[in-house]
Design a protein around this motif. Structure first.
Motif, mmCIF file in Angstrom:
data_model
loop_
_atom_site.group_PDB
_atom_site.id
_atom_site.type_symbol
_atom_site.label_atom_id
_atom_site.label_comp_id
_atom_site.label_asym_id
_atom_site.label_seq_id
_atom_site.Cartn_x
_atom_site.Cartn_y
_atom_site.Cartn_z
ATOM 1 N N ALA A 5 0.624 -1.173 0.026
ATOM 2 C CA ALA A 5 -0.137 0.062 -0.130
ATOM 3 C C ALA A 5 0.852 1.181 0.007
ATOM 4 O O ALA A 5 2.051 1.054 0.125
ATOM 5 C CB ALA A 5 -0.911 0.129 1.335
ATOM 6 N N ALA A 7 1.517 5.134 1.024
ATOM 7 C CA ALA A 7 1.480 6.451 2.203
ATOM 8 C C ALA A 7 2.670 7.287 2.211
ATOM 9 O O ALA A 7 3.720 6.902 1.906
ATOM 10 C CB ALA A 7 1.331 5.713 3.843
ATOM 11 N N GLN A 48 -1.625 -0.562 7.771
ATOM 12 C CA GLN A 48 -3.087 -0.599 8.106
ATOM 13 C C GLN A 48 -3.970 -0.383 6.841
ATOM 14 O O GLN A 48 -5.144 -1.163 6.780
ATOM 15 C CB GLN A 48 -3.484 0.628 9.098
ATOM 16 C CG GLN A 48 -2.892 0.359 10.514
ATOM 17 C CD GLN A 48 -2.887 1.497 11.383
ATOM 18 O OE1 GLN A 48 -3.054 2.722 11.004
ATOM 19 N NE2 GLN A 48 -2.430 1.257 12.660
ATOM 20 N N ARG A 49 -3.447 0.348 5.884
ATOM 21 C CA ARG A 49 -4.449 0.416 4.726
ATOM 22 C C ARG A 49 -4.428 -0.994 3.961
ATOM 23 O O ARG A 49 -5.382 -1.188 3.532
ATOM 24 C CB ARG A 49 -3.772 1.522 4.004
ATOM 25 C CG ARG A 49 -4.668 1.737 2.631
ATOM 26 C CD ARG A 49 -4.167 2.964 1.589
ATOM 27 N NE ARG A 49 -5.039 3.018 0.555
ATOM 28 C CZ ARG A 49 -5.145 4.087 -0.169
ATOM 29 N NH1 ARG A 49 -4.388 5.079 0.031
ATOM 30 N NH2 ARG A 49 -5.929 4.101 -1.260
ATOM 31 N N SER A 52 -6.486 -3.475 5.979
ATOM 32 C CA SER A 52 -7.970 -3.209 5.575
ATOM 33 C C SER A 52 -8.574 -4.005 4.607
ATOM 34 O O SER A 52 -9.738 -4.387 4.428
ATOM 35 C CB SER A 52 -8.097 -1.832 5.670
ATOM 36 O OG SER A 52 -7.878 -1.235 4.508
ATOM 37 N N GLU A 53 -7.585 -4.177 3.549
ATOM 38 C CA GLU A 53 -8.178 -4.873 2.369
ATOM 39 C C GLU A 53 -8.077 -6.307 2.369
ATOM 40 O O GLU A 53 -8.340 -6.973 1.293
ATOM 41 C CB GLU A 53 -7.449 -4.314 1.199
ATOM 42 C CG GLU A 53 -7.659 -2.732 1.110
ATOM 43 C CD GLU A 53 -6.828 -2.050 -0.132
ATOM 44 O OE1 GLU A 53 -6.021 -2.608 -0.748
ATOM 45 O OE2 GLU A 53 -6.993 -0.865 -0.467
#
Length: 471
Positions: A5, A7, A48-49, A52-53
């Protein structure tokens, strides 16, 4: 499987589910010590992103701790119920978080969440907690009801129970009895009257068991007693005819960590069966008492998962609850700040961990309690513990642990006092366990508002104190 992910303008990559879980965990010293924490806030946000997926079904196929080498993993997977899992089986971790927050506001929240118990694995529950604030976890925890019973009923709405912890540095019966009387006079002890013995010798443990059972039976107190010794010692004492109510054992989230405690799943089954055969309960037959704490696997160097990857301490803690629920315990408490600053550095980390533990345990259907505590070399103080107690009351933890004046002089750490719980009950409008509450009323110790009566000590308690101290 690889996860990634972006960020802060950078794309982060995580080589496995275990690596991702560690990087997504809110900052704590234990994960930094283990080498599994995120290297920056940006990396944590990216993790965390990505987490979440992740589909919840991924946790059924990708192990954090290898099922081929770990009996706790095999136990968890064997107990997984696809039918209970069905309502959330199509969700990702992030969608599961949103679903939990929606369900907890519904009038049927307790029934819906209770039905989910065997459909969730500890890793799923740990994962969703990493995406939640303290307030999120309190909202969900407070909607869950977990009720157990032995001589008293623990966990009913509107109640807060306590473990009365009458430890003594020399296992002096007079010292133990004096603290028991002190706690009972302030309405403590409805979850259990439980002693940590300074000596683990069977003779000492038997003497303490006889003492506690004498106090309980002498005043006809509807509670249960326990001496927190190793499970094998308790099994031997049951065979010798000792008055054992509950079987205690510290447990952890990996086979290797439990072996470090000198315990196996087979031993726990043997103890559970032996205690059930005694049939000493009156309102229920939950006979096991477990204690856990974030960092226990790391402290035993038993925190490595698939491929030797270190696993974060909060996920391993949740796995301990997956082991505990197999035995339908009366009680389980996390000793949240006891292990030290190497694992939870300060009051902020302890508070977060206590709320996480309560949330994960309750969502897995475990009767959670918390020892709201810290050691004297941690960057924490009594105000932090008051804050955590207040939050746990809002989150409907089942019970907390109490000692005289917040100071356990045998174990050398700070916990809650009997007075702290009287305040928490009064402010939140809570009562002790119902059977214990009725006893307190019958002997005249508490008034209808839950306050300690200022009148002379009830005759039954005075006589019991005199008899115990004389012995």
């Amino acid at each position: 499987m690889r996860y990634s992910a972006q960020a802060g303008g950078h794309r982060y990559s995580f080589d496995s589910l275990a690596v991702l879980m560690g990087a997504a965990t809110p900052a704590r010293s234990g994960d930094e010590l283990a080498g599994c924490a995120a290297g920056s806030a940006a990396e944590r946000a990216a993790a965390q992103r990505a987490l979440s997926e992740v589909p919840l079904t991924q946790f059924l196929t990708e192990d954090v701790i290898d099922r081929d080498t770990d009996d706790v993993t095999r136990l968890i997977l064997a107990g997984h119920d696809p039918q209970a899992f069905a309502p959330v089986s199509s969700m990702s971790v992030g969608q599961f978080r949103d679903w939990l927050l929606a369900v907890c506001a519904r009038p049927d929240a307790s029934q819906v969440l209770a039905a989910l118990k065997w459909g969730l694995t500890p890793e799923m529950v740990a994962a969703v907690s990493k995406l939640m604030t303290v307030g999120d976890m309190i909202a969900v925890s407070s909607a869950i009801t977990v009720v157990t019973g032995f001589r008293s009923t623990i966990g009913r709405p509107g109640t807060l129970a306590t473990r009365l912890q009458p430890n003594d540095p020399t296992d002096d019966p007079a010292g133990v009895a004096a603290v028991c009387i002190d706690g009972l006079l302030m309405g403590s002890g409805d979850a259990v009257v439980g002693v940590n013995p300074a000596s683990d010798s069977p003779r000492t443990v038997r003497r303490l068991l006889d003492l506690l059972d004498g106090i309980r039976s002498g005043a006809q107190i509807p509670t249960q007693t326990c001496v927190l010794t190793h499970v094998t010692t308790t099994i031997d004492l049951i065979e010798a005819g000792a008055p054992v109510d509950l079987v205690f054992q510290s447990i952890a989230g990996t086979q290797a960590a439990n072996e470090g405690f000198g315990v196996t799943i087979e031993m726990l089954r043997e103890a559970d069966e032996a205690a059930h055969e005694l049939a000493r309960g009156t309102v229920g037959d939950n006979v096991m008492y477990f204690e856990t704490g974030q960092g226990s696997a790391l402290s035993a160097d038993a925190h490595h998962g698939v491929g030797g990857v270190p696993v974060d301490q909060q996920t391993l803690e949740a796995r301990a609850y997956g082991l505990a629920r197999e035995f339908n315990p009366l009680l389980l408490n996390t000793v949240v700040g006891f292990i030290g600053p190497e694992y939870l550095y300060d009051g902020r980390q302890i508070i977060r961990a206590g709320i996480e533990d309560n949330f994960c345990g309750r969502l897995l259907g475990v009767p959670m309690g918390v020892d709201v505590c810290y050691t004297n070399h941690v960057e924490a103080d009594a105000d932090d513990m008051s804050t955590l107690l207040t939050l746990l009351v809002a989150a409907r933890t089942g019970y907390v642990i109490c000692v005289p004046g917040t100071d356990d002089i045998m174990l050398g750490y700070q916990s809650l006092s009997f007075h702290d719980v009287l305040t928490a009950r009064r402010v939140a409008g809570l009562r002790p366990a119902p059977e214990f509450d009725s006893w307190l009323d019958r002997v005249g110790l508490l008034d209808e508002s839950g306050r300690v009566r200022e009148t002379a000590l009830p005759a039954a308690i005075t006589a019991l104190a005199d008899r115990s101290l004389a012995a």
